[in-house]
Design a protein around this motif. Structure first.
Motif, short mmCIF file in Angstrom:
data_model
loop_
_atom_site.label_atom_id
_atom_site.label_comp_id
_atom_site.label_asym_id
_atom_site.label_seq_id
_atom_site.Cartn_x
_atom_site.Cartn_y
_atom_site.Cartn_z
N SER A 268 -3.86 5.79 4.01
CA SER A 268 -4.18 5.49 2.62
C SER A 268 -3.85 6.67 1.70
CB SER A 268 -5.67 5.14 2.49
OG SER A 268 -5.98 3.97 3.22
N LEU A 269 -4.16 7.89 2.15
CA LEU A 269 -3.84 9.07 1.34
C LEU A 269 -2.34 9.20 1.14
CD1 LEU A 269 -6.36 11.59 2.92
CD2 LEU A 269 -6.49 10.62 0.62
N LEU A 270 -1.57 8.95 2.18
CA LEU A 270 -0.12 9.03 2.06
C LEU A 270 0.42 7.95 1.13
CD1 LEU A 270 0.67 9.77 5.80
CD2 LEU A 270 1.20 11.30 3.87
N ALA A 271 -0.24 6.80 1.10
CA ALA A 271 0.19 5.70 0.23
C ALA A 271 -0.33 5.86 -1.19
CB ALA A 271 -0.29 4.37 0.81
N GLY A 272 -1.37 6.68 -1.37
CA GLY A 272 -1.96 6.86 -2.68
C GLY A 272 -2.91 5.75 -3.08
N GLU A 273 -3.24 4.86 -2.15
CA GLU A 273 -4.18 3.77 -2.41
C GLU A 273 -4.78 3.31 -1.09
OE1 GLU A 273 -1.91 0.64 -4.17
OE2 GLU A 273 -0.74 0.25 -2.36
N ILE A 274 -5.93 2.65 -1.18
CA ILE A 274 -6.57 2.16 0.04
C ILE A 274 -5.64 1.19 0.75
CG2 ILE A 274 -8.44 0.73 0.94
CD1 ILE A 274 -10.29 1.94 -1.10
N THR A 275 -5.39 1.48 2.02
CA THR A 275 -4.47 0.69 2.83
C THR A 275 -5.11 0.41 4.18
OG1 THR A 275 -2.58 1.78 1.78
CG2 THR A 275 -2.17 0.60 3.86
N SER A 276 -5.25 -0.84 4.54
CA SER A 276 -5.76 -1.20 5.86
C SER A 276 -4.67 -1.02 6.90
CB SER A 276 -6.25 -2.65 5.86
OG SER A 276 -7.35 -2.82 5.00
N VAL A 277 -5.08 -0.62 8.10
CA VAL A 277 -4.13 -0.47 9.19
C VAL A 277 -4.47 -1.45 10.29
CG1 VAL A 277 -3.71 1.96 8.67
CG2 VAL A 277 -5.46 1.35 10.34
N GLU A 278 -3.45 -1.91 10.97
CA GLU A 278 -3.65 -2.81 12.11
C GLU A 278 -3.92 -1.98 13.34
OE1 GLU A 278 -1.18 -6.23 14.62
OE2 GLU A 278 -0.35 -5.39 12.76
N ILE A 279 -5.08 -2.18 13.96
CA ILE A 279 -5.45 -1.43 15.15
C ILE A 279 -4.90 -2.16 16.36
CG2 ILE A 279 -7.36 -0.51 16.51
CD1 ILE A 279 -8.98 -0.38 13.92
N GLU A 280 -3.85 -1.60 16.94
CA GLU A 280 -3.13 -2.28 18.01
C GLU A 280 -3.69 -1.98 19.39
OE1 GLU A 280 0.81 -0.88 17.28
OE2 GLU A 280 1.21 -2.35 15.70
N ALA A 281 -4.46 -0.91 19.50
CA ALA A 281 -5.02 -0.55 20.81
C ALA A 281 -6.32 0.21 20.59
CB ALA A 281 -4.03 0.31 21.59
N PRO A 282 -7.30 0.08 21.50
CA PRO A 282 -8.55 0.84 21.38
C PRO A 282 -8.30 2.32 21.62
CG PRO A 282 -8.49 -0.32 23.46
CD PRO A 282 -7.30 -0.80 22.68
N THR A 283 -9.23 3.14 21.19
CA THR A 283 -9.15 4.58 21.39
C THR A 283 -10.42 5.07 22.04
OG1 THR A 283 -9.08 6.73 20.24
CG2 THR A 283 -9.94 4.86 19.00
N ILE A 284 -10.33 6.18 22.77
CA ILE A 284 -11.55 6.76 23.34
C ILE A 284 -12.46 7.28 22.22
CG2 ILE A 284 -10.47 7.37 25.52
CD1 ILE A 284 -10.36 10.28 24.52
N MET A 285 -11.91 7.51 21.04
CA MET A 285 -12.69 7.91 19.87
C MET A 285 -13.26 6.66 19.21
SD MET A 285 -10.00 10.83 18.51
CE MET A 285 -8.54 10.03 19.20
N ALA A 286 -14.16 5.97 19.94
CA ALA A 286 -14.59 4.63 19.54
C ALA A 286 -15.25 4.60 18.17
CB ALA A 286 -15.54 4.06 20.59
N GLY A 287 -16.02 5.61 17.84
CA GLY A 287 -16.69 5.63 16.55
C GLY A 287 -15.75 5.81 15.37
N LEU A 288 -14.49 6.15 15.66
CA LEU A 288 -13.49 6.34 14.60
C LEU A 288 -12.49 5.20 14.57
CD1 LEU A 288 -12.70 10.14 15.24
CD2 LEU A 288 -14.62 9.12 13.98
N ASN A 289 -12.76 4.15 15.31
CA ASN A 289 -11.80 3.05 15.47
C ASN A 289 -11.93 2.06 14.30
OD1 ASN A 289 -9.74 1.91 17.10
ND2 ASN A 289 -11.17 0.37 17.86
N CYS A 290 -11.59 2.53 13.11
CA CYS A 290 -11.81 1.77 11.88
C CYS A 290 -10.50 1.53 11.14
CB CYS A 290 -12.78 2.51 10.96
SG CYS A 290 -14.36 2.91 11.76
N GLY A 291 -10.35 0.36 10.55
CA GLY A 291 -9.08 -0.03 9.96
C GLY A 291 -8.96 0.10 8.47
N THR A 292 -10.09 0.28 7.75
CA THR A 292 -10.04 0.33 6.29
C THR A 292 -11.01 1.38 5.77
OG1 THR A 292 -9.58 -2.05 6.23
CG2 THR A 292 -10.28 -1.02 4.16
#
Length: 378
Positions: A268-292
């Motif tokens: 989102s920072l690189l885009a300059g606006e809030i941008t949702s991302v598609e989470i294609e795979a889980p991460t061991i950093m489960a508490g940070l596994n957020c898309g928006t």
């Protein structure tokens, strides 16, 4: 919807001149909770040598009021504010006994009140703990990918668990919808959207206690931080960090760190606006596994973060192991701070962008202990 392809780096040279509105303080309320004590700020000289800086400190949130993560700071203050508003009490004068006694006086059965949230783990457990302390009910919605141990820990707090085969964002929406037409259901959610901003802001205000403690600890050593790094999911803790440091006299560089597979803040920072991302795979950093990113935190993140970086699971695992070798209890999310600083400082241009040299003081915020998200369950 953006798809994550590679690691991200973002820098904002103007961040330190931006000024935030001073956040509300929850420190006095936290000091009234039985078991409250500032968490440890531990110096790690070997990391300072590795990173070629002056001093490195780890803010250890592996035991915050008996829980293995910092989330109780936000959950407790937001619950206090929400319940106080319903009862017509002054939250600045409220304590847990006052809230519990007041609920018992106005309700035949305090368990008619239910705290509700969606969670990846730590926030839900903190909300469940607050429900237990107040003597009310609690209902927790859980997305796919949460470890068995984290789920069991929430259940052990007495929560009703509803596990769904859905993403975090989808589960947040379901939890919110479940409280509709139920006036004694209090949604204590740590992300915001249109029409839902008060509780997320109170959660963020609660998190600022962590950074106030850092300042107090460093002040006893005659130090101020040059860089503070923290992990981010939807960005609530990062907003608390930005609002705290961009409204006070101390102005360190501020770095956010997130998984490369769920880098919604960096994207989102690189885009300059809030941008949702598609989470294609889980991460061991489960508490940070957020898309928006959280909408309420976006102005602070956009204007006040000096830099944002994403790291992969291998980098997080290495940081967990290296901190453990130094006697530090950090889970994959907490260790992400070290992984992010390593990745940033390995690049001379990024080091320069952060303004760091051999005298710099770095603070790594470790948001959870390994018990909050054990690697052997991932």
């Amino acid at each position: 919807m953006s798809s994550i392809q590679a690691a991200h780096w973002y820098a904002n040279p103007a961040a330190r001149v931006w000024r935030a509105t001073p956040p509300g303080s929850a420190l006095q309320f936290h000091r009234t909770i039985a078991g409250y004590t500032p968490t440890q700020l531990t110096e790690l000289p070997s990391l300072a040598h590795e990173l070629s800086v002056g001093r490195v400190f780890l803010k250890d949130e592996s035991n915050r009021m008996g829980l293995p993560a910092f989330k109780i700071l936000g959950a407790s203050w937001a619950t206090c504010r929400a319940v106080s508003r319903w009862l017509g009490l002054d939250p600045q004068a409220a304590t847990l006994p006052v809230l519990a006694d007041s609920l018992a006086k106005v309700l035949t059965n305090p368990h008619d009140v239910t705290l509700v949230t969606a969670t990846d783990g730590n926030h839900g457990r903190a909300v469940a703990r607050m429900a237990s302390l107040l003597g009310v009910s609690v209902r927790i919605y859980i997305p796919e990918g949460v470890s068995k141990s984290a789920t069991e820990a929430i259940a052990d707090e007495g929560a009703e668990l509803i596990s769904l085969d859905s993403s975090y964002d989808e589960v947040v929406a379901i939890a919110s919808e479940s409280t509709t037409s139920h006036p004694l259901d209090f949604l204590i959610q740590d992300t915001s959207w249109e029409g839902y901003v008060d509780v997320p802001q109170w959660i963020i205000d609660g998190y600022t206690t962590l950074f106030a403690e850092i300042d107090e600890s460093l002040d006893t050593l005659g130090l101020t931080p040059d860089l503070v790094a923290c992990p981010v999911g939807v960005g609530s803790l990062a907003q608390a960090m930005v609002d705290h440091y961009r409204s006070g006299a101390t102005r360190p560089r501020l770095l956010s760190v997130e998984p490369v597979t769920a880098a919604c803040v960096a994207t989102s920072l690189l885009a300059g606006e809030i941008t949702s991302v598609e989470i294609e795979a889980p991460t061991i950093m489960a508490g940070l596994n957020c898309g928006t990113p959280s909408t309420i935190g976006w102005p602070s993140l956009l204007n006040g973060l000096d830099a944002a970086i994403s790291v992969d699971d291998q980098e997080s695992r290495a940081a967990v192991a290296d901190l453990a070798a130094l006697g530090q209890d950090a889970g994959p999310c907490g260790a992400a701070s070290l992984a992010g600083v390593r990745a940033a400082l390995a690049d001379p241009a990024r080091r320069d962008a952060l303004g760091l040299d051999t005298t710099s003081v770095i603070v790594l915020v470790s948001t959870e202990g390994l018990a909050a998200n054990p690697l052997d369950n991932r």
